[in-house]
Design a protein around this motif. Structure first.
Motif, PDB file in Angstrom:
ATOM      1  N   THR A  90     -12.343  93.120  84.651  1.00  0.00           N
ATOM      2  CA  THR A  90     -11.871  93.665  85.915  1.00  0.00           C
ATOM      3  C   THR A  90     -11.820  95.182  85.845  1.00  0.00           C
ATOM      4  OG1 THR A  90     -10.579  91.703  86.469  1.00  0.00           O
ATOM      5  CG2 THR A  90      -9.936  93.764  87.516  1.00  0.00           C
ATOM      6  N   ALA A  91     -12.505  95.830  86.769  1.00  0.00           N
ATOM      7  CA  ALA A  91     -12.584  97.285  86.761  1.00  0.00           C
ATOM      8  C   ALA A  91     -13.337  97.751  87.993  1.00  0.00           C
ATOM      9  CB  ALA A  91     -13.296  97.786  85.496  1.00  0.00           C
ATOM     10  N   VAL A  92     -13.265  99.043  88.231  1.00  0.00           N
ATOM     11  CA  VAL A  92     -14.176  99.677  89.167  1.00  0.00           C
ATOM     12  C   VAL A  92     -15.424 100.058  88.393  1.00  0.00           C
ATOM     13  CG1 VAL A  92     -14.570 101.604  90.740  1.00  0.00           C
ATOM     14  CG2 VAL A  92     -12.315 100.528  90.620  1.00  0.00           C
ATOM     15  N   TYR A  93     -16.559  99.596  88.846  1.00  0.00           N
ATOM     16  CA  TYR A  93     -17.827  99.858  88.183  1.00  0.00           C
ATOM     17  C   TYR A  93     -18.564 100.974  88.912  1.00  0.00           C
ATOM     18  CZ  TYR A  93     -17.299  95.783  85.212  1.00  0.00           C
ATOM     19  OH  TYR A  93     -16.851  94.884  84.261  1.00  0.00           O
ATOM     20  N   TYR A  94     -19.022 101.952  88.139  1.00  0.00           N
ATOM     21  CA  TYR A  94     -19.677 103.128  88.687  1.00  0.00           C
ATOM     22  C   TYR A  94     -21.120 103.210  88.228  1.00  0.00           C
ATOM     23  CZ  TYR A  94     -14.938 104.804  89.631  1.00  0.00           C
ATOM     24  OH  TYR A  94     -13.644 104.934  90.068  1.00  0.00           O
ATOM     25  N   CYS A  95     -21.994 103.503  89.152  1.00  0.00           N
ATOM     26  CA  CYS A  95     -23.381 103.791  88.840  1.00  0.00           C
ATOM     27  C   CYS A  95     -23.504 105.253  88.438  1.00  0.00           C
ATOM     28  CB  CYS A  95     -24.253 103.494  90.062  1.00  0.00           C
ATOM     29  SG  CYS A  95     -26.010 103.835  89.836  1.00  0.00           S
ATOM     30  N   ASN A  96     -24.282 105.509  87.395  1.00  0.00           N
ATOM     31  CA  ASN A  96     -24.499 106.861  86.905  1.00  0.00           C
ATOM     32  C   ASN A  96     -25.985 107.133  86.753  1.00  0.00           C
ATOM     33  OD1 ASN A  96     -25.153 108.315  84.031  1.00  0.00           O
ATOM     34  ND2 ASN A  96     -23.571 109.422  85.175  1.00  0.00           N
ATOM     35  N   ALA A  97     -26.386 108.331  87.088  1.00  0.00           N
ATOM     36  CA  ALA A  97     -27.751 108.786  86.862  1.00  0.00           C
ATOM     37  C   ALA A  97     -27.708 110.142  86.186  1.00  0.00           C
ATOM     38  CB  ALA A  97     -28.524 108.866  88.173  1.00  0.00           C
ATOM     39  N   TYR A  98     -28.572 110.322  85.206  1.00  0.00           N
ATOM     40  CA  TYR A  98     -28.643 111.574  84.469  1.00  0.00           C
ATOM     41  C   TYR A  98     -30.006 112.200  84.653  1.00  0.00           C
ATOM     42  CZ  TYR A  98     -28.972 114.911  80.648  1.00  0.00           C
ATOM     43  OH  TYR A  98     -29.162 116.049  79.911  1.00  0.00           O
ATOM     44  N   THR A  99     -30.001 113.511  84.853  1.00  0.00           N
ATOM     45  CA  THR A  99     -31.246 114.249  84.940  1.00  0.00           C
ATOM     46  C   THR A  99     -31.148 115.508  84.097  1.00  0.00           C
ATOM     47  OG1 THR A  99     -32.769 115.408  86.424  1.00  0.00           O
ATOM     48  CG2 THR A  99     -30.452 115.392  87.049  1.00  0.00           C
ATOM     49  N   ILE A 100     -32.258 115.893  83.481  1.00  0.00           N
ATOM     50  CA  ILE A 100     -32.289 117.124  82.707  1.00  0.00           C
ATOM     51  C   ILE A 100     -32.558 118.329  83.594  1.00  0.00           C
ATOM     52  CG2 ILE A 100     -32.993 115.967  80.601  1.00  0.00           C
ATOM     53  CD1 ILE A 100     -35.853 116.936  81.131  1.00  0.00           C
ATOM     54  N   ALA A 101     -32.845 118.092  84.856  1.00  0.00           N
ATOM     55  CA  ALA A 101     -33.052 119.185  85.789  1.00  0.00           C
ATOM     56  C   ALA A 101     -31.778 120.007  85.946  1.00  0.00           C
ATOM     57  CB  ALA A 101     -33.516 118.650  87.136  1.00  0.00           C
ATOM     58  N   GLN A 102     -31.965 121.268  86.265  1.00  0.00           N
ATOM     59  CA  GLN A 102     -30.853 122.188  86.482  1.00  0.00           C
ATOM     60  C   GLN A 102     -29.909 122.244  85.290  1.00  0.00           C
ATOM     61  OE1 GLN A 102     -29.092 121.028  90.225  1.00  0.00           O
ATOM     62  NE2 GLN A 102     -30.826 121.797  91.401  1.00  0.00           N
ATOM     63  N   GLY A 103     -30.468 122.178  84.085  1.00  0.00           N
ATOM     64  CA  GLY A 103     -29.670 122.275  82.879  1.00  0.00           C
ATOM     65  C   GLY A 103     -28.948 121.009  82.484  1.00  0.00           C
ATOM     66  N   GLY A 104     -29.222 119.912  83.157  1.00  0.00           N
ATOM     67  CA  GLY A 104     -28.554 118.660  82.879  1.00  0.00           C
ATOM     68  C   GLY A 104     -27.499 118.366  83.928  1.00  0.00           C
ATOM     69  N   MET A 105     -27.562 117.178  84.493  1.00  0.00           N
ATOM     70  CA  MET A 105     -26.645 116.834  85.572  1.00  0.00           C
ATOM     71  C   MET A 105     -26.398 115.336  85.601  1.00  0.00           C
ATOM     72  SD  MET A 105     -24.892 118.172  88.110  1.00  0.00           S
ATOM     73  CE  MET A 105     -25.734 119.724  88.438  1.00  0.00           C
ATOM     74  N   ASN A 106     -25.161 114.964  85.794  1.00  0.00           N
ATOM     75  CA  ASN A 106     -24.776 113.575  86.006  1.00  0.00           C
ATOM     76  C   ASN A 106     -24.402 113.357  87.460  1.00  0.00           C
ATOM     77  OD1 ASN A 106     -24.644 111.787  83.509  1.00  0.00           O
ATOM     78  ND2 ASN A 106     -23.639 113.657  82.756  1.00  0.00           N
ATOM     79  N   TYR A 107     -24.906 112.281  88.025  1.00  0.00           N
ATOM     80  CA  TYR A 107     -24.563 111.884  89.379  1.00  0.00           C
ATOM     81  C   TYR A 107     -23.835 110.553  89.335  1.00  0.00           C
ATOM     82  CZ  TYR A 107     -27.896 115.473  90.793  1.00  0.00           C
ATOM     83  OH  TYR A 107     -28.562 116.668  90.969  1.00  0.00           O
ATOM     84  N   TRP A 108     -22.888 110.392  90.237  1.00  0.00           N
ATOM     85  CA  TRP A 108     -22.048 109.205  90.254  1.00  0.00           C
ATOM     86  C   TRP A 108     -21.996 108.579  91.633  1.00  0.00           C
ATOM     87  CZ3 TRP A 108     -20.093 107.456  85.716  1.00  0.00           C
ATOM     88  CH2 TRP A 108     -20.031 108.361  84.661  1.00  0.00           C
ATOM     89  N   GLY A 109     -21.991 107.246  91.646  1.00  0.00           N
ATOM     90  CA  GLY A 109     -21.658 106.545  92.862  1.00  0.00           C
ATOM     91  C   GLY A 109     -20.155 106.524  93.046  1.00  0.00           C
ATOM     92  N   LYS A 110     -19.715 106.015  94.167  1.00  0.00           N
ATOM     93  CA  LYS A 110     -18.287 105.974  94.461  1.00  0.00           C
ATOM     94  C   LYS A 110     -17.581 104.788  93.834  1.00  0.00           C
ATOM     95  CE  LYS A 110     -18.551 108.610  98.761  1.00  0.00           C
ATOM     96  NZ  LYS A 110     -17.852 109.758  98.137  1.00  0.00           N
ATOM     97  N   GLY A 111     -18.327 103.848  93.297  1.00  0.00           N
ATOM     98  CA  GLY A 111     -17.750 102.727  92.584  1.00  0.00           C
ATOM     99  C   GLY A 111     -17.644 101.474  93.427  1.00  0.00           C
ATOM    100  N   THR A 112     -17.644 100.345  92.751  1.00  0.00           N
ATOM    101  CA  THR A 112     -17.435  99.052  93.388  1.00  0.00           C
ATOM    102  C   THR A 112     -16.473  98.247  92.520  1.00  0.00           C
ATOM    103  OG1 THR A 112     -18.535  97.084  94.305  1.00  0.00           O
ATOM    104  CG2 THR A 112     -19.471  98.013  92.282  1.00  0.00           C
ATOM    105  N   LEU A 113     -15.513  97.619  93.146  1.00  0.00           N
ATOM    106  CA  LEU A 113     -14.454  96.925  92.422  1.00  0.00           C
ATOM    107  C   LEU A 113     -14.863  95.495  92.109  1.00  0.00           C
ATOM    108  CD1 LEU A 113     -11.552  96.750  91.314  1.00  0.00           C
ATOM    109  CD2 LEU A 113     -10.828  96.103  93.619  1.00  0.00           C
ATOM    110  N   ASP A 114     -14.780  95.145  90.838  1.00  0.00           N
ATOM    111  CA  ASP A 114     -14.958  93.773  90.384  1.00  0.00           C
ATOM    112  C   ASP A 114     -13.625  93.255  89.874  1.00  0.00           C
ATOM    113  OD1 ASP A 114     -18.189  94.521  88.936  1.00  0.00           O
ATOM    114  OD2 ASP A 114     -17.695  93.772  90.930  1.00  0.00           O
ATOM    115  N   THR A 115     -13.187  92.147  90.428  1.00  0.00           N
ATOM    116  CA  THR A 115     -11.942  91.532  90.010  1.00  0.00           C
ATOM    117  C   THR A 115     -12.234  90.129  89.500  1.00  0.00           C
ATOM    118  OG1 THR A 115     -10.669  92.783  91.644  1.00  0.00           O
ATOM    119  CG2 THR A 115      -9.634  90.836  90.694  1.00  0.00           C
TER     120      THR A 115
END
Length: 118
Positions: A90-115
């Motif tokens: 049980t947790a909020v699950y977040y999608c993550n994407a990583y890019t090396i562009a612009q010196g390295g950047m992580n992007y995140w979704g807003k999350g989806t709750l799994d119970t």
């Protein structure tokens, strides 16, 4: 800029299954790796599974053998198939994407709750 939208979360009984989806849009060709993180109540966010552009994968020890991460490049979507779910999943699950562009950047979704109920 990359936008990530998770879906597929919900309520499931212990032992059941869920499949999470993460749809990516924007500068998707800049993505080098993607992954799923989760944050349970009162705990820190942790990596669940990750997949690279070469489809190499890795998993947290707690989910090995139960979860499977995959990508469908044609649909710009990443999936997390979760089987044999436990209440501790049980947790909020977040999608993550990583890019090396612009010196390295992580992007995140807003999350989806799994119970997962027992």
């Amino acid at each position: 800029q990359v936008q990530l939208v998770e879906s597929g979360g919900g309520l499931v009984q212990a032992g059941g299954s869920l499949r999470l989806s993460c749809a990516a849009s924007g500068s998707i060709f800049s993505i080098n790796a993607m992954g799923w993180y989760r944050q349970a109540p009162g705990k820190q966010r942790e990596l669940v599974a990750a997949i690279t552009s070469s489809t190499s994968t890795n998993y947290a020890d707690s989910v090995k053998g139960r979860f499977t991460i995959s990508r469908d490049n044609a649909k710009n979507t990443m999936y997390l198939q979760m089987n044999s779910l436990k209440p501790e999943d049980t947790a909020v699950y977040y999608c993550n994407a990583y890019t090396i562009a612009q010196g390295g950047m992580n992007y995140w979704g807003k999350g989806t709750l799994d119970t997962v109920s027992s």
